[in-house]
Design a protein around this motif. Structure first.
Motif, PDB file in Angstrom:
ATOM      1  N   LEU A   1       4.175   6.398   1.857  1.00 31.14           N
ATOM      2  CA  LEU A   1       5.102   5.335   1.480  1.00 31.14           C
ATOM      3  C   LEU A   1       5.170   4.258   2.553  1.00 31.14           C
TER       4      LEU A   1
ATOM      5  N   ARG B   1       3.893   0.226   2.019  1.00 30.44           N
ATOM      6  CA  ARG B   1       4.897  -0.815   2.214  1.00 30.44           C
ATOM      7  C   ARG B   1       4.538  -1.753   3.359  1.00 30.44           C
ATOM      8  N   GLU B   2       3.603  -1.330   4.200  1.00 27.32           N
ATOM      9  CA  GLU B   2       3.214  -2.136   5.356  1.00 27.32           C
ATOM     10  C   GLU B   2       1.985  -3.000   5.094  1.00 27.32           C
TER      11      GLU B   2
ATOM     12  N   GLN C   1       8.457   7.435  -6.096  1.00 25.94           N
ATOM     13  CA  GLN C   1       8.988   6.366  -5.253  1.00 25.94           C
ATOM     14  C   GLN C   1       8.213   5.063  -5.453  1.00 25.94           C
ATOM     15  N   ILE C   2       6.912   5.169  -5.568  1.00 27.38           N
ATOM     16  CA  ILE C   2       6.083   3.981  -5.789  1.00 27.38           C
ATOM     17  C   ILE C   2       6.395   3.360  -7.142  1.00 27.38           C
TER      18      ILE C   2
ATOM     19  N   ASP D   1       9.658   1.310  -7.279  1.00 30.73           N
ATOM     20  CA  ASP D   1       9.807   0.159  -6.389  1.00 30.73           C
ATOM     21  C   ASP D   1       9.085  -1.058  -6.964  1.00 30.73           C
TER      22      ASP D   1
ATOM     23  N   ALA E   1       8.438  -3.829  -5.768  1.00 28.62           N
ATOM     24  CA  ALA E   1       7.555  -4.448  -4.779  1.00 28.62           C
ATOM     25  C   ALA E   1       6.188  -3.766  -4.739  1.00 28.62           C
ATOM     26  N   LEU E   2       6.096  -2.555  -5.301  1.00 31.70           N
ATOM     27  CA  LEU E   2       4.838  -1.806  -5.296  1.00 31.70           C
ATOM     28  C   LEU E   2       4.213  -1.727  -6.686  1.00 31.70           C
TER      29      LEU E   2
END
Length: 227
Positions: A40, A44-45, A68-69, A72, A74-75
């Motif tokens: 994760l 995210r980086e 989780q991905i 999100d 953003a992902l």
């Protein structure tokens, strides 16, 4: 260039995947992780297109990391392929429901793994027909007590028909042939259905088709009739 992240707690497995992927001109391994938490942090980086995700990892397993991905926004551009030792790992069905674009077994031929990365990066789903059938039948019978037809409320009758064919495993070209449409029209229908159902990819559409009862376990993709 397709950017790939590797998530597996076995260094030897990651090394093998990296060597295979980095040998291709259009593929690049941009990072590795041995735990779900590490994976994760990685996605995210830095930009990642495809994650090859093991199920069994410490500190957040592959199922948790996939959820989780998928949750999100953003992902949204990160596509997860579950890579498992077992063809019907008990967690795979839930991982697909959570947003994984497909799965492979670890003894997959190298050429098939490379194809999987490219297919998934293009926004398509990758599930072998035989495994898909058993996987989705397990989902339909084991993860939901009764069909949920409310998911289809936003769809037109034509869109329901297209979704049923997607659920049976037909490609856009096959759907076009079955419904006497142009391939572009079939593709447009599938895109609109994905938008209405907020589906990440084609796998999610297949899941909805089963969960809603639009497709029932035991149906064949070629005939649309029970076996």
């Amino acid at each position: 260039m397709i950017r790939v992240a590797l998530a597996d707690d076995q260094l030897l497995v990651r090394a093998g995947f990296r060597a295979l992927l980095d040998a291709e001109d259009d593929l690049e391994v941009v990072g590795e992780a041995s735990t779900g938490e590490e994976l994760l942090a990685l996605v995210r980086e830095r930009p990642v297109d495809v994650v090859l995700m093991d199920i069994r990892m410490p500190d957040g397993d592959g199922l948790w990391a996939t959820e989780q991905i998928a949750a999100d926004p953003a992902l949204a551009g990160v596509h997860v392929v579950i890579v498992t030792t077992f063809e019907l790992d008990e967690y795979v069905a839930r991982a697909v429901r959570a947003g994984a674009a497909g799965f492979l077994v670890k003894d997959t031929e190298p050429v098939d793994l490379l194809r999987a990365v490219r297919v998934v990066a293009a926004g398509e789903a990758l599930l072998s027909p035989g495994v898909t059938k058993r996987l989705l039948e397990r989902m339909a019978t084991g993860l939901r007590d009764a069909p949920d037809e409310t998911a289809l409320a936003a769809l037109t009758e034509r869109e329901r028909e297209v979704l049923r064919l997607v659920g049976l495993g037909l490609t856009n070209d096959e759907i076009a042939g079955r419904l006497v449409l142009s391939p572009l029209t079939a593709k447009t229908h599938v895109s609109r259905i994905m938008q209405k159902l907020h589906a990440r990819d084609r796998v999610h559409l297949v899941v909805v088709a089963y969960e809603s009862g639009l497709v029932a376990p035991g149906w064949q993709g070629e005939t649309g009739r029970p076996e």
